[in-house]
Design an enzyme around this catalytic site. Sequence first.
Site, PDB file in Angstrom:
ATOM      1  N   MET A  51       0.853  -0.272  -0.016  1.00  0.00           N
ATOM      2  CA  MET A  51      -0.354   0.536   0.078  1.00  0.00           C
ATOM      3  C   MET A  51       0.892   1.417  -0.443  1.00  0.00           C
ATOM      4  SD  MET A  51      -2.793  -0.839   2.941  1.00  0.00           S
ATOM      5  CE  MET A  51      -1.204  -0.143   3.559  1.00  0.00           C
ATOM      6  N   PRO A  52       1.725   1.070  -0.422  1.00  0.00           N
ATOM      7  CA  PRO A  52       2.912   2.421  -0.325  1.00  0.00           C
ATOM      8  C   PRO A  52       2.345   3.678  -1.246  1.00  0.00           C
ATOM      9  CG  PRO A  52       3.725   0.445  -1.063  1.00  0.00           C
ATOM     10  CD  PRO A  52       2.528   0.062  -1.298  1.00  0.00           C
ATOM     11  N   ILE A  53       2.318   4.698  -0.300  1.00  0.00           N
ATOM     12  CA  ILE A  53       2.571   5.674  -1.193  1.00  0.00           C
ATOM     13  C   ILE A  53       4.076   6.498  -1.775  1.00  0.00           C
ATOM     14  CG2 ILE A  53       1.533   8.440  -1.527  1.00  0.00           C
ATOM     15  CD1 ILE A  53      -0.299   7.241   1.180  1.00  0.00           C
ATOM     16  N   TYR A  75       0.227   4.121  -5.464  1.00  0.00           N
ATOM     17  CA  TYR A  75       0.085   5.255  -5.190  1.00  0.00           C
ATOM     18  C   TYR A  75       1.580   6.313  -6.059  1.00  0.00           C
ATOM     19  CZ  TYR A  75      -4.828   5.197  -4.571  1.00  0.00           C
ATOM     20  OH  TYR A  75      -5.800   4.751  -3.957  1.00  0.00           O
ATOM     21  N   GLN A  79       6.415   5.878   1.788  1.00  0.00           N
ATOM     22  CA  GLN A  79       5.417   5.829   2.569  1.00  0.00           C
ATOM     23  C   GLN A  79       5.137   4.089   2.834  1.00  0.00           C
ATOM     24  OE1 GLN A  79       3.047   9.309   1.866  1.00  0.00           O
ATOM     25  NE2 GLN A  79       3.120   9.938   4.769  1.00  0.00           N
TER      26      GLN A  79
END
Lengths: 79, 79, 79, 79, 79, 79
Positions: free
Chosen positions: A1-3, A48, E7
């Site tokens: 689920m990285p950004i 994302y 992140q």
Amino acid sequence: MPIVTVQVTREGTTPGRNSVSAEEKAAIIKGVSEVLLNVLHKPLESTYVVIEEVDLDNWGWGGLPTAQYRTLRAAAAKS
Amino acid sequence: MPIVTVQVTREGTTPGRNSVSAEEKAAIIKGVSEVLLNVLHKPLESTYVVIEEVDLDNWGWGGLPTAQYRTLRAAAAKS
Amino acid sequence: MPIVTVQVTREGTTPGRNSVSAEEKAAIIKGVSEVLLNVLHKPLESTYVVIEEVDLDNWGWGGLPTAQYRTLRAAAAKS
Amino acid sequence: MPIVTVQVTREGTTPGRNSVSAEEKAAIIKGVSEVLLNVLHKPLESTYVVIEEVDLDNWGWGGLPTAQYRTLRAAAAKS
Amino acid sequence: MPIVTVQVTREGTTPGRNSVSAEEKAAIIKGVSEVLLNVLHKPLESTYVVIEEVDLDNWGWGGLPTAQYRTLRAAAAKS
Amino acid sequence: MPIVTVQVTREGTTPGRNSVSAEEKAAIIKGVSEVLLNVLHKPLESTYVVIEEVDLDNWGWGGLPTAQYRTLRAAAAKS
């Protein structure tokens, strides 16, 4: 689920261009998403990527706006 | 003293519009500020909200620029 | 495809607690995700929420660390 | 190796201007870089400063867009 | 002069580990820095990478804390 | 209404310390808030400052974790 947030100065990589091209943006998105896939096994669809282009006036380096700092460094390199 | 940053793609919610409207922005600001008031008892006047609209080209998903990824998913959903 | 970042000080809402509880975090996540659903019609599953808790020493307000600024304001309110 | 991000509303400091001037940006860059040099001994050339100007519509305060909140506070101050 | 912020949730990629390892972090830093070098010709020494690990409780997806959302999706996938 | 985010590596400025001290944090908060006051006439009480300390492992420079990059540069400087 990285950004992944990529901040770069708004300028071209070749003469006559003054921003990052759509192709370059697509390559950045592909590249960093694959890093997260390869290293942490994050599926591409859970990552994302946000690219932020920053005007040269708004980016400081060496206590100066970037354009001035580059001029200074180029001069120092010659002397 | 919260800071809430809301990043969304720059596009309209109805045909013919290509950005978030001022009314929608006001509703987002009101909504998220009230969440912080209700959950953490933070007074409205101590919350800052910053909305960042990101061009579709600059937002990546599934390893692709968003518009391409959406096209791909729509095609997959039909097949 | 929104990303919502919520920055708050790391402290409790009731005596004897010194951080945001898991229930409060869940309520913040639910609340802000629903704002994006209601205002911009963003499906819940496309919204990421990141909560960042910031130590009181690391949050400045009024030119001072927050704890000192609050003491100052409380004293001013009484005088 | 610090990174300093400065977010301000996009507006002028004098009548007739509606953004931060290049001189003001340079002064912000110089000022915050020197703070990091003086306090943490970080060399100027290792500090990046990014200035983000945020449209007034996109900045919320007191649960309202900033312009509305300022009007409200000004009215309250008079009454 | 890019800044790349990554992140990710604070969790391990193999059983018995509950955070990103130093080797994985080094691989992320190398990988994304090389993307910027290859695509935009940014020298490695001008790119900063910041990795932010976010506790699972602090990351929301689908209107829920991530762990709950994953449980829900896994259950839906089976039914 | 500025927000200033200061990201620094988590390390001490003198031997035997491994983080930024409370006094140094207070000096950073005071210093950057005063820059905004002096340059843009922003009242101190409208500026938020958030200091983020980043572990050395989580900060990349030159395509490497910071500690490795520093060792490399120090070796190059001697040769």
